[in-house]
Design a protein around this motif. Sequence first.
Motif, PDB file in Angstrom:
ATOM      1  N   HIS A  61       0.798  -1.194  -0.040  1.00 32.26           N
ATOM      2  CA  HIS A  61      -0.036  -0.144  -0.005  1.00 32.26           C
ATOM      3  C   HIS A  61       1.032   1.256   0.045  1.00 32.26           C
ATOM      4  O   HIS A  61       2.086   1.305   0.037  1.00 32.26           O
ATOM      5  CB  HIS A  61      -0.971   0.079   1.233  1.00 32.26           C
ATOM      6  CG  HIS A  61      -0.418   0.119   2.579  1.00 32.26           C
ATOM      7  ND1 HIS A  61       0.535  -0.860   3.096  1.00 32.26           N
ATOM      8  CD2 HIS A  61      -0.253   1.276   3.344  1.00 32.26           C
ATOM      9  CE1 HIS A  61       0.837  -0.532   4.246  1.00 32.26           C
ATOM     10  NE2 HIS A  61       0.458   0.832   4.439  1.00 32.26           N
ATOM     11  N   ASP A  65       5.759   4.462   5.163  1.00 29.25           N
ATOM     12  CA  ASP A  65       6.653   3.517   5.819  1.00 29.25           C
ATOM     13  C   ASP A  65       6.728   2.110   5.033  1.00 29.25           C
ATOM     14  O   ASP A  65       7.361   1.147   5.512  1.00 29.25           O
ATOM     15  CB  ASP A  65       6.150   3.070   7.235  1.00 29.25           C
ATOM     16  CG  ASP A  65       4.770   2.841   7.314  1.00 29.25           C
ATOM     17  OD1 ASP A  65       4.156   3.395   6.582  1.00 29.25           O
ATOM     18  OD2 ASP A  65       4.336   1.856   8.159  1.00 29.25           O
ATOM     19  N   HIS A  66       5.965   2.195   3.810  1.00 30.11           N
ATOM     20  CA  HIS A  66       6.049   1.110   2.606  1.00 30.11           C
ATOM     21  C   HIS A  66       6.512   1.342   1.508  1.00 30.11           C
ATOM     22  O   HIS A  66       6.735   0.408   0.556  1.00 30.11           O
ATOM     23  CB  HIS A  66       4.788   0.416   2.641  1.00 30.11           C
ATOM     24  CG  HIS A  66       4.110  -0.174   3.957  1.00 30.11           C
ATOM     25  ND1 HIS A  66       4.437  -1.337   4.637  1.00 30.11           N
ATOM     26  CD2 HIS A  66       3.614   0.617   5.072  1.00 30.11           C
ATOM     27  CE1 HIS A  66       3.761  -1.543   5.690  1.00 30.11           C
ATOM     28  NE2 HIS A  66       3.619  -0.147   5.852  1.00 30.11           N
ATOM     29  N   ASP A 172       0.037  -4.299   5.940  1.00 31.19           N
ATOM     30  CA  ASP A 172      -0.857  -3.813   6.943  1.00 31.19           C
ATOM     31  C   ASP A 172      -1.902  -4.323   6.873  1.00 31.19           C
ATOM     32  O   ASP A 172      -2.538  -3.647   5.594  1.00 31.19           O
ATOM     33  CB  ASP A 172      -0.614  -2.113   7.141  1.00 31.19           C
ATOM     34  CG  ASP A 172       0.754  -1.678   7.513  1.00 31.19           C
ATOM     35  OD1 ASP A 172       1.549  -2.484   7.453  1.00 31.19           O
ATOM     36  OD2 ASP A 172       0.781  -0.510   7.593  1.00 31.19           O
ATOM     37  N   HIS A 351      -4.707  -1.630  12.099  1.00 29.20           N
ATOM     38  CA  HIS A 351      -4.039  -2.808  12.187  1.00 29.20           C
ATOM     39  C   HIS A 351      -4.753  -4.003  13.038  1.00 29.20           C
ATOM     40  O   HIS A 351      -5.679  -3.338  13.600  1.00 29.20           O
ATOM     41  CB  HIS A 351      -2.597  -2.594  12.866  1.00 29.20           C
ATOM     42  CG  HIS A 351      -1.934  -1.386  12.040  1.00 29.20           C
ATOM     43  ND1 HIS A 351      -0.818  -1.588  11.063  1.00 29.20           N
ATOM     44  CD2 HIS A 351      -1.680  -0.088  12.092  1.00 29.20           C
ATOM     45  CE1 HIS A 351      -0.332  -0.696  10.613  1.00 29.20           C
ATOM     46  NE2 HIS A 351      -0.800   0.415  11.426  1.00 29.20           N
ATOM     47  N   HIS A 373       6.416  -4.486  12.242  1.00 32.11           N
ATOM     48  CA  HIS A 373       5.834  -3.302  12.359  1.00 32.11           C
ATOM     49  C   HIS A 373       5.614  -2.951  13.649  1.00 32.11           C
ATOM     50  O   HIS A 373       4.689  -1.946  14.114  1.00 32.11           O
ATOM     51  CB  HIS A 373       4.532  -3.402  11.740  1.00 32.11           C
ATOM     52  CG  HIS A 373       4.099  -2.041  10.941  1.00 32.11           C
ATOM     53  ND1 HIS A 373       3.806  -0.860  11.508  1.00 32.11           N
ATOM     54  CD2 HIS A 373       3.691  -1.722   9.729  1.00 32.11           C
ATOM     55  CE1 HIS A 373       3.446  -0.108  10.619  1.00 32.11           C
ATOM     56  NE2 HIS A 373       3.595  -0.459   9.489  1.00 32.11           N
TER      57      HIS A 373
HETATM   58 ZN   LIG Z   1       2.640   0.481   7.833  1.00 33.06          ZN
END
Ligand SMILES: [Zn+2]
Length: 394
Positions: A61, A65-66, A172, A351, A373
């Motif tokens: 996604h 952070d990805h 996630d 999450h 994570h």
């Molecule tokens: Zn994330």
Amino acid sequence: MQFISYGGVNEYGRSCFLIEISGRRILVDCGISKSAKTVRERYPNFSEADVQRIDAVFITHSHEDHTLALPYAVSLGLNAPVFASAETIAQTRAYFQLWEKTAALEGLPIPYHKEAEEQIDFRPIDMAAAGEWKPLFDEIEYIAGANGHAPGSLWYLFYDRASEESVFFSGDYTMSSAVFPFDWPPATSVDFAVLDGANGVCRSKQADCIADVLSQLDEHVPHNGVLFHVPLAGKSQDWLYLLLSFCKQRDLRMEAEPFLMQELEKLMHEDLFKSGIFRDFSKFLNVQAGIMESGETEPKITLLTDFTLLNGAVRAQGKEAMLTTGPVSPVLKRYVEEENMPLTKLPYHVHPTLTESTALYRHLQPTSFICTHAPKETTEQLEAALRRAAFSSL
Ligand SMILES: [Zn+2]
Ligand SMILES: [Zn+2]
């Protein structure tokens, strides 16, 4: 099969994992840690040689952070196709823009030239064929499915016919989104699973999280209004939808920043959402357009992202309350400090809760697995809970 983490294990941020299967190297996600103090800690821990040997990249996604280390990987010599849903690709480009502004504001060095963003070899995954096995290399195939976290966010399952090994990446995920569906992966036991453990062993229910946010709104909105900070993708669509009925019941006005609306317009495909949601969003878009044209003022709830805060285009006079369901971005942190504005942070799950983690774990029955994570202690608690769950009927 070999698994390497370049970031995102025992830490929150810079998710970046490599799986080597039958000599093919597949990278899943390539993110940064926004709160890291140094470039070394912010970007994934890979070398030029590591990056140049990668055969394919899969992005779950669009969140920073990805994705935000993708141009960095390209600058180190990444020469591989980057697969993601078309929605993820579009949002990732918006996140590049946001990060450029954030880095300028915070004085953070960007370790690549901007052209690297254009050189990413994005390949949109055909979502019409979601749920079907697709060939990747001669012997490796994969299947993708919606994971409920953000518009167009996906889990991936890879299968290698030569070794008969399978690997699952949850990305996630949540089963509790108000608007996004969660597709169950095929019910076959997998050899290895990389699972989102950001919420650890959290047991709180989404309905209670929502009730807490709405009671905060009831308290603050009638006085001076609320600025509601959301990320560009994911929670923003959930809260837009949840607030539509909240505002209707109380006859309140809501507005969303133009950047957010512009991104929402790009998401107007019925199959991205749970059924019935799409119609309400379309109606909202039309009403918003009307309000903007008529120039009406005094909205009581304003949904905004870092984009508005970075551009200084907030109508705040320092009297509204600022609400977020976290995490607090550097831009938001700086803004509330400068404006001396109290910030209320309340949870909303994007999450998995322990119940959801357990359900997915039991479904996949992995021979081995790793949770990602989250800091080490949280990760270990969850991994222990999942191992216990394998032997109990709780
Ligand atoms: Zn994330
Ligand atoms: Zn995310």
